[in-house]
Every structure is written in structure tokens, then in C-alpha cells.
Write a protein that holds these residues in place. Structure first.
Motif: not given
Length: 223
Positions: A18, A21, A26
Motif C-alpha cells: 500500500r 503503491g 508498481a
């Protein structure tokens, strides 16, 4: 950046995925060291984040296998083992950074930024050529005399390993560690079987064989 994350604790892995990202990275997350080694060998990543202790294969062993295979992708080791000798072992094995749990996401992101700012030591190699044999590392395709060769993932890694070391003898032990990530002999014919399959594709259909067996010693790729 494209990041491979190897972390067996599901909660920690989810938190890291999390956070990374959210910064636009990626992330491919895997819970097992052996799976992570295979993916790192066949994938194209800007950074690897490896947990020190994982099932299948620990992060330090994954790192050693990658460096033995001359894969220079930057690696950050994550661990609860914070002793000086543990950090030294990780750095000497080829880690670019070492973070002791628990740590703040902001610190991890800052260290990733530092790695990203480092100048590349050399241009990324995207193709290997030996004689009339060509290997495209990005498309994962092979040709000899202009003919396409269909290689399975492990056969591709095996050929890549040989083509990067022309004329150098590769023993069974070296191949098990570099291509399979094994630091022990499984007492099976896995190496011999894959060598035979590779020969049937890159040598037997053509006039000149490139892969030679040195009985009792190992194998050598001589284009």
C-alpha cells in the motif's frame, strides 16, 4: 519504479504494498523466497525488497544467488536481525541497503529515492549474441540462424547463464545455485535433464554444437 517485494508476513506485505503503491511504484509481492528468486531471475525490476527470513529460501540466500548469476538489480534487505554482524553479512552479500524492523514507511521511501538517484554503473544489457545464436532478454525470445527457438523458463535461464560466460566451465554445483537457487545437491537429474532439453533445441537441429560436456567436470558453452 517496478519493485519485487518478498515478504512472508501477510500484514507487513500488505502495508508495504500500500505504501509503495501510494507513491506510484508498481509492486509484485510474493510470500516465498524460492518464488521470489525465480521471479527476480526472469522478470525486469528496478528494485528488490527482500525479507531476511522467509520460507522456501531466506532473503540472504536469494541475494547471494542473484549476485552469483550476475544480476545487479538493487536490493534492500528487511530484517528483525539488527546485530552489526547481520548487517555486515547482508551488505557483503551484495545488498544495497539494510533496514531493521520496525521501520517507518517514510524512511523506506527515502532510501528508495536514494537508490533511484544513483547513476547507472553500466547500460542495461537487453540482448545476448553468440555466433549465430541470439537471446532477447526483454522479449524472452531466442533465435539461431534466424530460426525461432521455443524455450521453457528454466531453459531460458540456463541458456542466458551460459551465454554470459562463454568458454567458462560451469559445474553442476554452479548451475544448481545460479539457475535453480539451490545451495545443496538435490540428488536428482534436474541439471542433466535440462541440459539435454536445451541441446535438443539449440544444437541438434544445427550443424555446429555450442554446448559441450566435460565428463566429470561440467559443461562449457563455446560458440
Amino acid at each position: 519504479m517496478k519493485i519485487l517485494l518478498a515478504e512472508d508476513d501477510a500484514e507487513t506485505a500488505a502495508w508495504l504494498a500500500r505504501g509503495l503503491g501510494g507513491e506510484g511504484h508498481a509492486v509484485d509481492a510474493l510470500p516465498d523466497g524460492r518464488e521470489a528468486l525465480t521471479q527476480a531471475m526472469i522478470g525486469t525490476y528496478d528494485l528488490l525488497i527482500l525479507d531476511r527470513m522467509m520460507p522456501g529460501l531466506d532473503g540472504l540466500s536469494v541475494l547471494k544467488s542473484l549476485r552469483a548469476a550476475q544480476i545487479a538489480t538493487p536490493v534492500i534487505l528487511l530484517t528483525a536481525m539488527g546485530a552489526v554482524e547481520d548487517r555486515v553479512a547482508g551488505l557483503r552479500a551484495g545488498a544495497d541497503d539494510y533496514m531493521v524492523k520496525p521501520f517507518a514507511m517514510a524512511e523506506l521511501l527515502a532510501r528508495i529515492d536514494t537508490i533511484a538517484r544513483r547513476p547507472a554503473l553500466r547500460a542495461e544489457v537487453t540482448e545476448l549474441v553468440a555466433g549465430d545464436l541470439r537471446l532477447d532478454l526483454m522479449k524472452r525470445e531466442a533465435w539461431r540462424e534466424g530460426q525461432a527457438i521455443d524455450l521453457q523458463p528454466r531453459e531460458f535461464l540456463l541458456l542466458k547463464h551460459f551465454m554470459e560466460r562463454p568458454g567458462r566451465v560451469q559445474t553442476r554445483t554452479i548451475l544448481l545455485e545460479a539457475v535453480w537457487g539451490l545451495h545443496f545437491d538435490p540428488k536428482t537429474s534436474v541439471v542433466e535433464t535440462h541440459i539435454s532439453r536445451l541441446r535438443s533445441k539449440i544444437d541438434k537441429p544445427f550443424a555446429k554444437p555450442y554446448l559441450t560436456t566435460l565428463h566429470g567436470v561440467g559443461y562449457v558453452f563455446q560458440p
